[in-house]
Design a protein around this motif. Structure first.
Motif, PDB file in Angstrom:
ATOM      1  N   PRO A  26       0.566  22.951  -6.632  1.00  0.00           N
ATOM      2  CA  PRO A  26      -0.677  23.230  -6.626  1.00  0.00           C
ATOM      3  C   PRO A  26      -1.444  22.200  -5.862  1.00  0.00           C
ATOM      4  O   PRO A  26      -2.313  22.202  -5.347  1.00  0.00           O
ATOM      5  CB  PRO A  26      -1.198  23.574  -7.734  1.00  0.00           C
ATOM      6  CG  PRO A  26      -0.180  24.198  -8.508  1.00  0.00           C
ATOM      7  CD  PRO A  26       0.834  23.927  -6.884  1.00  0.00           C
ATOM      8  N   GLY A  27      -0.020  20.929  -6.006  1.00  0.00           N
ATOM      9  CA  GLY A  27      -0.617  19.807  -5.380  1.00  0.00           C
ATOM     10  C   GLY A  27      -0.898  19.630  -3.688  1.00  0.00           C
ATOM     11  O   GLY A  27      -1.450  19.177  -3.435  1.00  0.00           O
ATOM     12  N   THR A  28       0.000  20.616  -2.854  1.00  0.00           N
ATOM     13  CA  THR A  28       0.083  20.687  -1.755  1.00  0.00           C
ATOM     14  C   THR A  28      -1.810  21.258  -1.381  1.00  0.00           C
ATOM     15  O   THR A  28      -2.412  20.785  -0.122  1.00  0.00           O
ATOM     16  CB  THR A  28       1.082  22.006  -1.124  1.00  0.00           C
ATOM     17  OG1 THR A  28       1.749  21.301  -1.147  1.00  0.00           O
ATOM     18  CG2 THR A  28       0.296  21.988   0.562  1.00  0.00           C
ATOM     19  N   TRP A  29      -2.379  21.417  -2.131  1.00  0.00           N
ATOM     20  CA  TRP A  29      -4.236  22.002  -1.649  1.00  0.00           C
ATOM     21  C   TRP A  29      -4.912  20.993  -2.981  1.00  0.00           C
ATOM     22  O   TRP A  29      -5.950  21.971  -3.432  1.00  0.00           O
ATOM     23  CB  TRP A  29      -3.629  23.965  -2.774  1.00  0.00           C
ATOM     24  CG  TRP A  29      -3.215  24.946  -1.664  1.00  0.00           C
ATOM     25  CD1 TRP A  29      -1.790  24.941  -1.431  1.00  0.00           C
ATOM     26  CD2 TRP A  29      -3.166  25.236  -0.087  1.00  0.00           C
ATOM     27  NE1 TRP A  29      -1.218  25.712  -0.590  1.00  0.00           N
ATOM     28  CE2 TRP A  29      -2.864  25.771   0.111  1.00  0.00           C
ATOM     29  CE3 TRP A  29      -4.691  25.486   0.406  1.00  0.00           C
ATOM     30  CZ2 TRP A  29      -2.003  26.245   1.489  1.00  0.00           C
ATOM     31  CZ3 TRP A  29      -4.243  26.365   1.762  1.00  0.00           C
ATOM     32  CH2 TRP A  29      -3.096  26.701   1.990  1.00  0.00           C
ATOM     33  N   ARG A  30      -4.688  20.226  -2.935  1.00  0.00           N
ATOM     34  CA  ARG A  30      -5.527  19.530  -3.726  1.00  0.00           C
ATOM     35  C   ARG A  30      -6.843  19.616  -3.539  1.00  0.00           C
ATOM     36  O   ARG A  30      -7.720  19.382  -4.434  1.00  0.00           O
ATOM     37  CB  ARG A  30      -4.786  18.202  -4.714  1.00  0.00           C
ATOM     38  CG  ARG A  30      -5.384  17.335  -4.760  1.00  0.00           C
ATOM     39  CD  ARG A  30      -4.830  15.561  -5.518  1.00  0.00           C
ATOM     40  NE  ARG A  30      -3.924  15.899  -5.335  1.00  0.00           N
ATOM     41  CZ  ARG A  30      -3.084  14.638  -4.795  1.00  0.00           C
ATOM     42  NH1 ARG A  30      -3.470  13.634  -4.291  1.00  0.00           N
ATOM     43  NH2 ARG A  30      -1.616  14.736  -5.348  1.00  0.00           N
ATOM     44  N   HIS A  31      -6.811  19.755  -2.259  1.00  0.00           N
ATOM     45  CA  HIS A  31      -7.968  19.537  -2.061  1.00  0.00           C
ATOM     46  C   HIS A  31      -9.703  21.078  -1.326  1.00  0.00           C
ATOM     47  O   HIS A  31     -10.380  20.857  -1.798  1.00  0.00           O
ATOM     48  CB  HIS A  31      -9.312  18.879  -0.572  1.00  0.00           C
ATOM     49  CG  HIS A  31      -7.765  17.209  -0.610  1.00  0.00           C
ATOM     50  ND1 HIS A  31      -6.781  17.334  -0.270  1.00  0.00           N
ATOM     51  CD2 HIS A  31      -8.396  16.437  -0.870  1.00  0.00           C
ATOM     52  CE1 HIS A  31      -6.248  15.487  -0.517  1.00  0.00           C
ATOM     53  NE2 HIS A  31      -7.332  15.593  -1.368  1.00  0.00           N
ATOM     54  N   PRO A  33      -7.984  24.010  -4.098  1.00  0.00           N
ATOM     55  CA  PRO A  33      -7.558  24.674  -5.092  1.00  0.00           C
ATOM     56  C   PRO A  33      -6.932  26.711  -4.905  1.00  0.00           C
ATOM     57  O   PRO A  33      -6.051  27.136  -4.800  1.00  0.00           O
ATOM     58  CB  PRO A  33      -7.798  24.953  -6.297  1.00  0.00           C
ATOM     59  CG  PRO A  33      -8.458  23.443  -6.513  1.00  0.00           C
ATOM     60  CD  PRO A  33      -8.762  22.574  -4.618  1.00  0.00           C
ATOM     61  N   PRO A  91       2.637  16.850  -0.943  1.00  0.00           N
ATOM     62  CA  PRO A  91       2.468  15.500  -0.981  1.00  0.00           C
ATOM     63  C   PRO A  91       2.799  14.533  -1.351  1.00  0.00           C
ATOM     64  O   PRO A  91       2.712  13.468  -0.952  1.00  0.00           O
ATOM     65  CB  PRO A  91       1.967  16.234  -2.416  1.00  0.00           C
ATOM     66  CG  PRO A  91       1.582  17.667  -2.570  1.00  0.00           C
ATOM     67  CD  PRO A  91       2.374  18.306  -1.942  1.00  0.00           C
ATOM     68  N   SER A 126     -14.464  17.819   0.344  1.00  0.00           N
ATOM     69  CA  SER A 126     -13.297  17.557  -0.241  1.00  0.00           C
ATOM     70  C   SER A 126     -11.836  16.638   0.123  1.00  0.00           C
ATOM     71  O   SER A 126     -11.449  16.202  -0.369  1.00  0.00           O
ATOM     72  CB  SER A 126     -12.980  18.094  -1.474  1.00  0.00           C
ATOM     73  OG  SER A 126     -12.279  19.127  -0.621  1.00  0.00           O
ATOM     74  N   ASN A 127     -11.745  16.262   0.843  1.00  0.00           N
ATOM     75  CA  ASN A 127     -10.374  16.098   1.683  1.00  0.00           C
ATOM     76  C   ASN A 127     -10.623  14.787   3.398  1.00  0.00           C
ATOM     77  O   ASN A 127     -10.548  15.226   4.259  1.00  0.00           O
ATOM     78  CB  ASN A 127      -9.594  16.865   2.581  1.00  0.00           C
ATOM     79  CG  ASN A 127      -8.096  16.756   2.874  1.00  0.00           C
ATOM     80  OD1 ASN A 127      -7.932  15.349   2.590  1.00  0.00           O
ATOM     81  ND2 ASN A 127      -6.943  17.724   2.979  1.00  0.00           N
TER      82      ASN A 127
END
Length: 173
Positions: A26-31, A33, A91, A126-127
């Motif tokens: 999920p950290g990879t997809w922070r921007h 989810p 990340p 968002s990124n």
């Protein structure tokens, strides 16, 4: 992180488990989810497409390596007459310039492979780091527009895009 330890090679089926570890985090997809991979089959599909792109077009998604370990994917991936420039990294390797390096090498490879195809990078508001990477790789902002989800869709390219192509790219979300 030492840039001399960085590497790229074509993504292959043997990379599926390493790629899935990155894409399922999920950290990879922070921007974004909703992008998290929930099934290994999604990573298998990604690797199969990469192998097909390399075979059919001569360029596709790379396995991104640090000290020989797969830490993500990236590069210039062929689409319908254009290159989709992107990267997805663990990340734990963010913030060291690896994404900018992958994007820059990807732009050069795309130009050498099919210079008539535009190189396009898509990102979300968002990124903002992703948009900065696109600019550092030599692309310019060609489009920014809000979507119903509240996030702007941002498109960078290495040249002006024909209106029909831009509309098709924006429609991808």
């Amino acid at each position: 992180m030492n840039p001399s330890d960085w590497g790229l090679r074509p993504l292959v089926l043997d990379d599926v488990d390493a790629v899935h570890a990155v894409y399922a985090d999920p950290g990879t997809w922070r921007h974004l989810p909703s992008g998290v991979f929930t099934d290994r089959a999604q990573s298998l599909t990604l690797a199969e497409r990469a192998e097909r792109d390399w075979r059919d077009v001569g360029l596709g998604e790379w396995a991104v390596l640090v000290a020989g370990e797969v830490v993500g994917t990236g590069g210039a991936m062929p689409r319908d007459g254009w290159w989709n420039l992107g990267f997805r990294l663990s990340p734990r390797v963010w913030g060291h310039g690896l994404g900018t390096w992958v994007a820059s090498v990807g732009v050069g490879a795309a130009h050498r492979t099919r210079e008539d195809w535009p190189v396009v990078a898509r990102s979300l508001s968002s990124n903002p780091a992703s948009g900065r990477v696109s600019e550092l790789a030599g692309l310019e902002l060609v489009h920014r527009a809000p979507f119903p989800d509240g996030l702007d869709r941002i498109v960078h390219a290495d040249r002006p895009l024909e209106p029909d192509l831009l509309d098709a790219i924006v429609a991808l979300g």
